[in-house]
Structures are given as structure tokens and as C-alpha cells.
Enzyme design. Sequence first.
Site, PDB file in Angstrom:
ATOM      1  N   ASP A 356      45.521  45.293  41.604  1.00 34.13           N
ATOM      2  CA  ASP A 356      45.163  45.778  40.281  1.00 34.13           C
ATOM      3  C   ASP A 356      46.017  45.085  39.220  1.00 34.13           C
ATOM      4  O   ASP A 356      47.235  44.944  39.377  1.00 34.13           O
ATOM      5  CB  ASP A 356      45.385  47.293  40.240  1.00 34.13           C
ATOM      6  CG  ASP A 356      45.119  47.899  38.883  1.00 34.13           C
ATOM      7  OD1 ASP A 356      43.961  47.865  38.446  1.00 34.13           O
ATOM      8  OD2 ASP A 356      46.079  48.408  38.259  1.00 34.13           O
ATOM      9  N   GLU A 392      42.853  41.035  40.641  1.00 32.93           N
ATOM     10  CA  GLU A 392      42.176  41.367  39.398  1.00 32.93           C
ATOM     11  C   GLU A 392      42.899  40.525  38.345  1.00 32.93           C
ATOM     12  O   GLU A 392      44.013  40.865  37.939  1.00 32.93           O
ATOM     13  CB  GLU A 392      42.287  42.851  39.075  1.00 32.93           C
ATOM     14  CG  GLU A 392      41.541  43.218  37.801  1.00 32.93           C
ATOM     15  CD  GLU A 392      41.722  44.682  37.409  1.00 32.93           C
ATOM     16  OE1 GLU A 392      40.767  45.270  36.882  1.00 32.93           O
ATOM     17  OE2 GLU A 392      42.823  45.225  37.613  1.00 32.93           O
TER      18      GLU A 392
END
Length: 716
Positions: A356, A392
Amino acid sequence: MDALPADGPTGPVTWPGSPSPLGAHWDGTGTNFALWSAGAQAVDLCLFDADGTEHRHRLRESTHQVWHARLPGVGPGQRYGYRVHGPYDPSQGLRYNPAKLLLDPYARAVDGQLTLDGSLFGYRGDSPDARTPDDRDSAPHVPRGVVIHDDFPWGGDRPPATSWADTVIYELHVKGATMRHPDVPPALRGTYAGLAHPAFVEHLSTLGVSAVELLPVHHFVSEPHLLKRGLTNYWGYNTLGYFAPHAAYSSAGSAGGQVTEFKAMVKALHAAGIEVILDVVYNHTAEGDHSGPTLSFKGIDNRAYYRLRGGDGSRYTDYTGCGNTLDVRRPAVLALLMDSLRYWVTEMHVDGFRFDLASALARSMHDVDRLSAFFDVVHQDPVVSQVKLIAEPWDVGEGGYQVGNFPPPWTEWNGKYRDTVRDVWSGAQVGVRDLAYRLTGSSDLYRSDGRRPFASVNFVTAHDGFTLADLVTYQKKRNEANGEDNRDGESHNRNWNSGVEGPTDDPAVLALRARQVRNHLATLLLSTGVPMLTAGDELGRTQLGNNNAYCQDNEVSWIDWKDVDEDLLAFVQRLVALRRSSPVLRQEAFFEGHELRQTGGTRDLAWFNPGGAQLTTSDWFDTNLRTIGMYLDGRAIRHRDEFGRRIVDESYLAWLHAGAEKVTVTLPGPPWGDGYELALSTEYPTGVPPRPAVVAPGKVELPGRSVWLMRVLRRP
């Protein structure tokens, strides 16, 4: 030898122990506890009885900034935490406060819930900058670590080790996937055991996906501002423990049972040929900004774990939008991340990670650095470098959007793929040039540094944003239930509601929406790269227009297994099966586009305009062009199988037509093809034409807003 005296009126004897390994480790007769803190003046180990009675033991030994002790007789099931002594001066980044019970960053299991109470905060009163620490005991309101010993019978467990080119990812939420599944026993719904249940595993298998990507399963807690509104953090991007499976996802009644249950889930999925990828949040923690609670890192060594603003140690550098950023420039913090990653691979048998806001991990000073210590350590690690690594590739800081800029061996969530495909099917006048790149692996982003097409993880929807059904139903987000006056969530969604906002009974609008859903899915699964499906999109799942359901732990987010679009499910199953059986649709090398003499003049990749001619320069820059033909020659695949044999597959001609009206296109004749068979069309609910459609080269009529996949026929 006489027994050493206990540290208090009750409790076990304390021996010096060892500074390594960090965490709590049982050796069969006792447990070694080790906690790193560079600035602590003293550390108390706190053991809790079953009734909550606390016993404190001062750790007398400190080796290389690690405080440690071994306690004979302490074993699995023991709840524990720490209290760390030191100066309290927020202006200098010092937030030591022994009144706060702290979770061990290396705890393998967690027991207990976080409950909202003023004692969670290290400062006194309402001022986070107060120089006087709050002296209320937080222990009754925070979770505790659990000493575990889990001798799980892995037996012959073998990771499927699916190649990137053969991977189809299914992004799901552990709880939401099975909470409403009628064939999963009620006691197992929403748990790791629920995911391992044959009813759910069968769905994954018949769908044809090769990997599940689980939203965060590291132990997390909810933010105080959500608890005040009676909500919770559903998605889990608020990590507190990087080694412990989230306790609330376990059906096990005993503390520490979540470890065994998680392993059993992995083993069951592996047995079905499905890999397990974890969405991990190493960029920030659950402690928030300067006004947030003191739960672990903030009280152990705030200045070492977090990036603080230069000149103002009371504030955090926030590249994440969540209040703080872990400082992976520091060796102890980087070691924490790597120890965690290795643990989940070696002990929990997971197959990869999706990071993330990965750009936040790559910031050496301010800018995102391709040569940062984080990349270097991951690249050389003999364990972590061998599993699937997905970034990401953005954060919320300046210069944080880094799609295409992560180094090998990383793959990336391709945000440009999502944006382009949405633009095309929403009717934006963007032409076909960017679409061609996205359909063929995004060579403009990933080829220059030696990566392959599978560096691109292609997706149209994800957990964050509209579901696919909502993408074609709502023009505007409907996030009022989140309690933020609909200010949260993305407002520019590159979508189209098919002419009517929200639910409707109009059969023409419903048919158009269903076809638009199929268009998005067909584009995704016919594209070179790694496709990622969002759980429930194949069933027609809706969130009623909420495009930021991070705090909706209810039927808004949970998959409704009783309201399944069976035709759509059959369509996706057919598409995935077609992809997995066709090497030409999942190529491992970028296309060249050169003329192939051995095929009579075709190309491995060719693009056609509606008139049947290959696209010209003016076509590529025509923003009004909404129809494109993509020709893939299965005789020109450049990668070989494991035995070095050349791979030959069928050839396909795919037509994507985003215009509202039907259009006449010309199918090219020899050497491109002697005829064509319609293998799949989004015009039909399941993608299957009512009868085999074999047509000769020449003019055919494409329906408005549709995708055709045509199998190329050649005379013997």
C-alpha cells in the site's frame, strides 16, 4: 542452585535472556522477551493473568539498544505488553509515557479490543502539545500481545508458484467475502476458516482465478474519529501489529488461535492451486498524527519509528494521508519490515505482497528514490525477492505518483490502465492511442528498464472506489453513511451512469449497463499483463453508490450471495477460461509489430481501423476514433515453454467499439485470415452467440458499445 527471587510479590523469575530474536519466543521451558528502543531509559515487561491482573518486570539488560529478559515458566497463551520510561517532550519528538501499555511490534498474536477512552492519548487535556504527560493507565482499553507456539502440520504444502504471465488476481476482503454466504456455516462466516471452506474455494476454482489478494490481515484497529461516530475501519489500512493475523477474522476461541487458522486457510487455498497475496501497510501505523493515540511505536521510540518534520519534532511528515509515515531510512525500522515480510513467507507460507502507498517507502529524503535502501534490501533478500511483489506506485506526497518507475523485479498496480479503460467506455473523446498501449502490456511504462508485460497489474476497479456495477449506475458518489458529508472519496471517477442516475426499472438502461459491465471485464481479461478482478464484480455486487466504503462493516460492503447475476458470472468464467487456455492473450514478452515472413506478411500485433486498413499516424491521433481492431498472431509468440519449445497458439482479432451507434467494420482477408469465428461478444449476457458465427473476410456490423473476440480461421 537456589532459585532466583521473583521481581515482585508474585510472578516468575527474570533471567537476562538474549537480545535476539526480537519479540516473545518460547523455547519449551520459558519465554525470551526482546524489545528495541534506542532512547528508552527503562522498560517494564507487563504480564497479564486471565482475570487481567498485571505483573510488571523491569528489564535489567540492554544490548545494542535491545531490552531483553528470559522468564522461565512463561509459555504459550501468556498475554503481555510493555511500558517504556523516558522523557516526555513533544517538541523534541519524545513521547515516552509509562502509563501507556504498548503492544510489542513483533507480537505474533494479539488479544483484546481497542476501546475508545481518554487514557489512550499520551498528553494531558485537549492539547496534543502539552508538556505534561497523561498519567491515566491505558491497559484496560488496549490489545495485548500473546506468546504463541504453533507447530502447524504443513505436511506437503507446496505454493502453486504460478508464473506472472499465468496469474489472475482476485482482490477480496476476508470478512466481506463470506459474511453472507449461505453455504458457509454461520460460525465460520467472515473468517479465515470461511475463506478455506469448500463452498468458497469452489467459487474461486470455477471462476478460474490463480491468486487471492487479501485486504490487510495484519492486526489493525479503528481510528478514534470512527469510533466516535459508531463506525469502524473495515478495510484495515490502519496496522498496529505487523506479525499478527487480525484477531477478529478468526473463528478460534483461544488467543493465538488465529495463527493456526490463518495457516490452515493458506494450506487449503494452496491445495486448490490458489496463491495467497497480502495487501500490506508498511507506510504508516494506527497511531495517527500528533493528536493520535499512544499504542505501540509512538511510546517505544517515537523519534526512531516515524518521520518527523524538520525543526518541529512534535509534528509528523505525512506522505500517506493517515497522519504519520514510518521512517524506513532507519536500520531498525527497515529490519522490522523485512523481518515481518520474511515471517509471512517462511512461517505463514504466503506467496506475495501488495504494498500500500509504496512510494512512501521509497522516499530517502523527500523525493521518491529508485535506489532507496528499501529497494536495495528487498532486491537482495533471498526470501522476499523470490515472491510476488506488487507496488501501489503512489502516495499523497509531492511527486508521489510513480506509475512505471519502480525497478525490477517489482510489478505495479497500473493506475493509468484503469483511467484509460474507464475513459474509453465512459465516452470520453480520448481516441485509441493510449488504449493500445494498455491493451498490450503498457510498453511505454515498463519496457525501458527491462521489465516484462506482467509488470503491469491491470484493473478497472478495486476495493477503493465504485464497484463495477456502480461504475455504470452512478455518476456521483453516495458516501453520506460515512459521516463526512459526502466529502470523502474520489469525485472524478471517469464513469458514466448510462443516462440515468441510480437504480431504474427501464429495461433499455439496464441492458446497456449490463453490456457496459461486460465491456470493462472483456477489455481487462483480453489485455496483456496481469488482470485483477475485484471480489463481487463478477456477481453484480453494488455498494449503493458508496465509492469509499472503508468504514462500512455491514451489508453495504459484504458480498450478497443471494442476489447473484448468474449470466455475468458465466461470462466472467468463460473469459477467464479463454485467457488461461490462450498463450497469445497472456504473453510474457512485449510485442514487436514487425512483419513476419513465415506467416505470409502478418504481424505479431497489428491494429485495424473500421475500414479494414492498418492504423495510420492520423488515426492514432484522432480523438474521435472509437473503434479499433487488435490482431494477435498466435504463430509469433516469442517466449518458449519450460523445455525450450516454441509456443504456437490460435490467432485472434478483437474489436473494441465504444461508440453508441452500430458501426460497419471490415475484416481483413489473407494473409490475415481466411475467415473468422465469433468466440465471444459482449452483446450477449453470457458472451456466447446464440449459434456459431463464422464469417468470411469483408464487412460486418458491430453493435454499439461492444467487444468482439474473433478466432482467426485459416485454410489447411
